[in-house]
Design an enzyme around this catalytic site. Structure first.
Site, PDB file in Angstrom:
ATOM      1  N   HIS A   1       2.517   2.033  -2.325  1.00 53.92           N
ATOM      2  CA  HIS A   1       2.542   2.417  -3.990  1.00 53.92           C
ATOM      3  C   HIS A   1       1.246   3.234  -4.091  1.00 53.92           C
ATOM      4  O   HIS A   1       0.207   2.585  -4.334  1.00 53.92           O
ATOM      5  CB  HIS A   1       2.450   1.136  -4.611  1.00 53.92           C
ATOM      6  CG  HIS A   1       3.838   0.580  -4.723  1.00 53.92           C
ATOM      7  ND1 HIS A   1       4.891   0.734  -5.257  1.00 53.92           N
ATOM      8  CD2 HIS A   1       4.071  -0.346  -3.748  1.00 53.92           C
ATOM      9  CE1 HIS A   1       6.198   0.149  -5.172  1.00 53.92           C
ATOM     10  NE2 HIS A   1       5.759  -0.547  -4.173  1.00 53.92           N
ATOM     11  N   ARG A   2       1.412   4.677  -4.227  1.00 54.74           N
ATOM     12  CA  ARG A   2       0.222   5.602  -4.170  1.00 54.74           C
ATOM     13  C   ARG A   2      -0.370   5.680  -5.396  1.00 54.74           C
ATOM     14  O   ARG A   2      -1.550   6.312  -5.297  1.00 54.74           O
ATOM     15  CB  ARG A   2       0.940   6.749  -3.874  1.00 54.74           C
ATOM     16  CG  ARG A   2       1.582   6.997  -2.497  1.00 54.74           C
ATOM     17  CD  ARG A   2       2.528   8.187  -2.306  1.00 54.74           C
ATOM     18  NE  ARG A   2       3.805   7.728  -2.903  1.00 54.74           N
ATOM     19  CZ  ARG A   2       4.920   8.576  -3.198  1.00 54.74           C
ATOM     20  NH1 ARG A   2       4.755   9.784  -2.440  1.00 54.74           N
ATOM     21  NH2 ARG A   2       5.863   8.300  -3.794  1.00 54.74           N
TER      22      ARG A   2
ATOM     23  N   ARG B   1       9.650  -4.205  -7.200  1.00 55.47           N
ATOM     24  CA  ARG B   1       9.183  -5.369  -6.254  1.00 55.47           C
ATOM     25  C   ARG B   1       9.750  -6.754  -6.630  1.00 55.47           C
ATOM     26  O   ARG B   1       9.574  -7.683  -5.824  1.00 55.47           O
ATOM     27  CB  ARG B   1       7.822  -5.302  -5.916  1.00 55.47           C
ATOM     28  CG  ARG B   1       7.386  -3.983  -5.254  1.00 55.47           C
ATOM     29  CD  ARG B   1       8.131  -3.707  -3.829  1.00 55.47           C
ATOM     30  NE  ARG B   1       7.620  -2.438  -3.176  1.00 55.47           N
ATOM     31  CZ  ARG B   1       8.043  -1.985  -1.934  1.00 55.47           C
ATOM     32  NH1 ARG B   1       8.779  -2.815  -1.512  1.00 55.47           N
ATOM     33  NH2 ARG B   1       7.440  -1.185  -1.446  1.00 55.47           N
TER      34      ARG B   1
ATOM     35  N   VAL C   1       0.880  -1.195  -0.043  1.00 59.04           N
ATOM     36  CA  VAL C   1      -0.041  -0.002  -0.071  1.00 59.04           C
ATOM     37  C   VAL C   1       0.706   1.261   0.049  1.00 59.04           C
ATOM     38  O   VAL C   1       0.256   2.380  -0.089  1.00 59.04           O
ATOM     39  CB  VAL C   1      -1.105  -0.067   1.356  1.00 59.04           C
ATOM     40  CG1 VAL C   1      -1.789  -1.094   1.370  1.00 59.04           C
ATOM     41  CG2 VAL C   1      -0.172   0.050   2.623  1.00 59.04           C
TER      42      VAL C   1
ATOM     43  N   SER D   1     -10.703  -5.708   6.454  1.00 58.86           N
ATOM     44  CA  SER D   1     -10.931  -4.994   7.496  1.00 58.86           C
ATOM     45  C   SER D   1     -10.674  -5.918   8.830  1.00 58.86           C
ATOM     46  O   SER D   1     -11.360  -6.988   8.893  1.00 58.86           O
ATOM     47  CB  SER D   1     -12.380  -4.232   7.913  1.00 58.86           C
ATOM     48  OG  SER D   1     -12.257  -3.425   9.066  1.00 58.86           O
TER      49      SER D   1
ATOM     50  N   ARG E   1       1.199   1.237 -16.330  1.00 62.18           N
ATOM     51  CA  ARG E   1       2.370   2.182 -16.065  1.00 62.18           C
ATOM     52  C   ARG E   1       2.711   1.927 -14.661  1.00 62.18           C
ATOM     53  O   ARG E   1       3.578   1.658 -14.241  1.00 62.18           O
ATOM     54  CB  ARG E   1       2.236   3.741 -16.140  1.00 62.18           C
ATOM     55  CG  ARG E   1       3.256   4.695 -15.872  1.00 62.18           C
ATOM     56  CD  ARG E   1       3.022   6.150 -16.122  1.00 62.18           C
ATOM     57  NE  ARG E   1       4.268   6.908 -16.007  1.00 62.18           N
ATOM     58  CZ  ARG E   1       4.117   8.058 -16.302  1.00 62.18           C
ATOM     59  NH1 ARG E   1       2.955   8.877 -16.282  1.00 62.18           N
ATOM     60  NH2 ARG E   1       5.573   8.848 -16.543  1.00 62.18           N
TER      61      ARG E   1
HETATM   62  C1  LIG Z   1      13.850  -2.598  -1.811  1.00 63.41           C
HETATM   63  C2  LIG Z   1      13.004  -1.545  -1.162  1.00 63.41           C
HETATM   64  C3  LIG Z   1      13.301  -1.201   0.011  1.00 63.41           C
HETATM   65  C4  LIG Z   1      12.549  -0.126   0.647  1.00 63.41           C
HETATM   66  N1  LIG Z   1      12.881   0.175   1.949  1.00 63.41           N
HETATM   67  C5  LIG Z   1      12.198   1.152   2.491  1.00 63.41           C
HETATM   68  C6  LIG Z   1      12.385   1.739   3.848  1.00 63.41           C
HETATM   69  O1  LIG Z   1      13.369   1.421   4.575  1.00 63.41           O
HETATM   70  N2  LIG Z   1      11.628   2.819   4.487  1.00 63.41           N
HETATM   71  C7  LIG Z   1      10.424   3.250   3.683  1.00 63.41           C
HETATM   72  O2  LIG Z   1       9.885   4.062   4.317  1.00 63.41           O
HETATM   73  N3  LIG Z   1      10.050   2.798   2.281  1.00 63.41           N
HETATM   74  C8  LIG Z   1      10.896   1.765   1.909  1.00 63.41           C
HETATM   75  N4  LIG Z   1      10.658   1.420   0.615  1.00 63.41           N
HETATM   76  C9  LIG Z   1       9.410   1.998  -0.016  1.00 63.41           C
HETATM   77  C10 LIG Z   1       9.793   3.048  -1.003  1.00 63.41           C
HETATM   78  O3  LIG Z   1      10.373   4.121  -0.430  1.00 63.41           O
HETATM   79  C11 LIG Z   1       8.480   3.772  -1.866  1.00 63.41           C
HETATM   80  O4  LIG Z   1       7.527   4.162  -0.879  1.00 63.41           O
HETATM   81  C12 LIG Z   1       7.734   2.363  -2.529  1.00 63.41           C
HETATM   82  O5  LIG Z   1       8.570   1.722  -3.064  1.00 63.41           O
HETATM   83  C13 LIG Z   1       6.757   3.334  -3.366  1.00 63.41           C
HETATM   84  O6  LIG Z   1       7.476   3.414  -4.714  1.00 63.41           O
HETATM   85  P1  LIG Z   1       7.171   4.823  -5.408  1.00 63.41           P
HETATM   86  O7  LIG Z   1       6.929   6.191  -4.426  1.00 63.41           O
HETATM   87  O8  LIG Z   1       8.180   4.983  -6.616  1.00 63.41           O
HETATM   88  O9  LIG Z   1       5.932   4.388  -6.058  1.00 63.41           O
HETATM   89  P2  LIG Z   1       4.263   4.820  -6.204  1.00 63.41           P
HETATM   90  O10 LIG Z   1       3.888   5.362  -4.869  1.00 63.41           O
HETATM   91  O11 LIG Z   1       3.736   3.801  -6.493  1.00 63.41           O
HETATM   92  O12 LIG Z   1       4.293   6.276  -7.172  1.00 63.41           O
HETATM   93  C14 LIG Z   1       4.733   5.826  -8.425  1.00 63.41           C
HETATM   94  C15 LIG Z   1       5.532   6.961  -9.067  1.00 63.41           C
HETATM   95  O13 LIG Z   1       4.632   8.011  -9.080  1.00 63.41           O
HETATM   96  C16 LIG Z   1       5.480   9.355  -8.945  1.00 63.41           C
HETATM   97  N5  LIG Z   1       5.003   9.949  -7.440  1.00 63.41           N
HETATM   98  C17 LIG Z   1       4.102   9.208  -6.781  1.00 63.41           C
HETATM   99  N6  LIG Z   1       3.710   9.964  -5.752  1.00 63.41           N
HETATM  100  C18 LIG Z   1       4.513  11.165  -5.980  1.00 63.41           C
HETATM  101  C19 LIG Z   1       4.689  12.536  -5.004  1.00 63.41           C
HETATM  102  N7  LIG Z   1       4.035  12.769  -4.101  1.00 63.41           N
HETATM  103  N8  LIG Z   1       5.415  13.374  -5.560  1.00 63.41           N
HETATM  104  C20 LIG Z   1       6.199  13.036  -6.870  1.00 63.41           C
HETATM  105  N9  LIG Z   1       6.305  12.097  -7.555  1.00 63.41           N
HETATM  106  C21 LIG Z   1       5.311  10.973  -7.069  1.00 63.41           C
HETATM  107  C22 LIG Z   1       6.897   8.842  -8.718  1.00 63.41           C
HETATM  108  O14 LIG Z   1       7.549   8.958 -10.033  1.00 63.41           O
HETATM  109  C23 LIG Z   1       6.775   7.396  -8.291  1.00 63.41           C
HETATM  110  O15 LIG Z   1       7.638   6.604  -8.579  1.00 63.41           O
HETATM  111  C24 LIG Z   1      11.504   0.377   0.038  1.00 63.41           C
HETATM  112  C25 LIG Z   1      11.222   0.157  -1.160  1.00 63.41           C
HETATM  113  C26 LIG Z   1      11.907  -1.041  -1.855  1.00 63.41           C
HETATM  114  C27 LIG Z   1      11.733  -1.413  -3.206  1.00 63.41           C
END
Ligand SMILES: Cc1cc2nc3c(=O)[nH]c(=O)nc-3n(C[C@H](O)[C@H](O)[C@H](O)COP(=O)(O)OP(=O)(O)OC[C@H]3O[C@@H](n4cnc5c(N)ncnc54)[C@H](O)[C@@H]3O)c2cc1C
Length: 211
Positions: free
Chosen positions: A88-89, A174, A86, A97, A165
């Site tokens: 992944h925004r 992942r 979750v 629930s 996308r």
């Molecule tokens: C191997 C691994 C280790 C991790 N370890 C940690 C950890 O230790 N602690 C932790 O907190 N998280 C951790 N994460 C989670 C990571 O930081 C991301 O929150 C998560 O992978 C979602 O990625 P994302 O933000 O690219 O994707 P999504 O939220 O799915 O977003 C997709 C894309 O949309 C764009 N986007 C979305 N929202 C915004 C925004 N607000 N502003 C600008 N662009 C946006 C970006 O280009 C983003 O890449 C880890 C992830 C991985 C894969």
């Protein structure tokens, strides 16, 4: 991972079917991309669809991939995994629930613990947390409060919808070896099933992570 069940339950389809064997999500993406250069949503050949999707990807014109979506039902995962999911925004989620589920929560036990000297202690503590949870609920404590005793191993189910996308982005993050094993298994299964219904859009990822 014997409890894990990932199922693609729906994906984008054309209302008006086209002649050749190109799968609908691939066609929707390619023909949406083609519309920027021509007036009509054309009946493109398979080769042309492949060429266009590769071109869109190589140019970084990936907003076109947002015109298709994929919905998965995911069962038999822990809250550790669903918490990562979750984050992944750009995806949409509906999760079971903990306020309304039956009284008997199940747990996911990692293989590394199952095969270790900690297994018995681990299982005992899970059992104790389940017993106390049940006792509290039966004594009138609301499930929304009693659940605080449940560990992250507690099993959950979730429905996830991602556009093309976001699904590609999610898989890239992942499905690799650096990802945690449980969400990696989920991502690989989602990739396999998405590839079946959209083999061109997911071809590069299939080759990278599965072939
Ligand atoms: C191997 C691994 C280790 C991790 N370890 C940690 C950890 O230790 N602690 C932790 O907190 N998280 C951790 N994460 C989670 C990571 O930081 C991301 O929150 C998560 O992978 C979602 O990625 P994302 O933000 O690219 O994707 P999504 O939220 O799915 O977003 C997709 C894309 O949309 C764009 N986007 C979305 N929202 C915004 C925004 N607000 N502003 C600008 N662009 C946006 C970006 O280009 C983003 O890449 C880890 C992830 C991985 C894969």
């Amino acid at each position: 991972m014997e409890k894990l069940k990932v199922k693609l339950i729906s994906y984008s389809m054309l209302v008006e079917k086209k002649g050749n064997d190109v799968k609908d999500p691939d066609r929707i993406v390619a023909e949406s991309g083609a519309i920027s250069h021509s007036k009509e949503f054309k009946d493109l050949s398979s080769d042309k669809v492949e060429h266009l999707i590769n071109l869109l990807r190589d140019l970084g014109h990936e907003s076109v991939f947002e015109h298709v979506s994929f919905t998965f039902s995911i069962e038999g995962i822990s809250r550790v995994c669903s918490h990562q999911l979750v984050r992944h925004r750009m995806a949409s989620f509906t999760q079971q629930s903990q306020r309304y589920v039956p009284l008997d929560p199940d747990f996911i036990v990692p293989e590394s613990i199952n095969n270790s000297e900690f297994k018995d202690d681990f299982l005992r503590i899970l059992e104790e947390s389940r017993d106390l949870y049940k006792k509290m609920v039966q004594a009138g404590i609301k499930k929304e409060d009693a659940r605080f005793i449940l560990p992250q191993a507690v099993e959950t189910k979730i429905i996830v919808t991602m556009n093309g996308r976001e699904l590609r982005h999610f898989i890239n993050l992942r499905a690799g070896k650096e990802a945690q094993w449980e969400i990696r298994a989920v991502a690989l299964e989602m990739l396999k099933q998405a590839h079946k219904v959209s083999p061109i859009l997911f071809d590069d990822l299939y080759k990278k992570f599965i072939d």
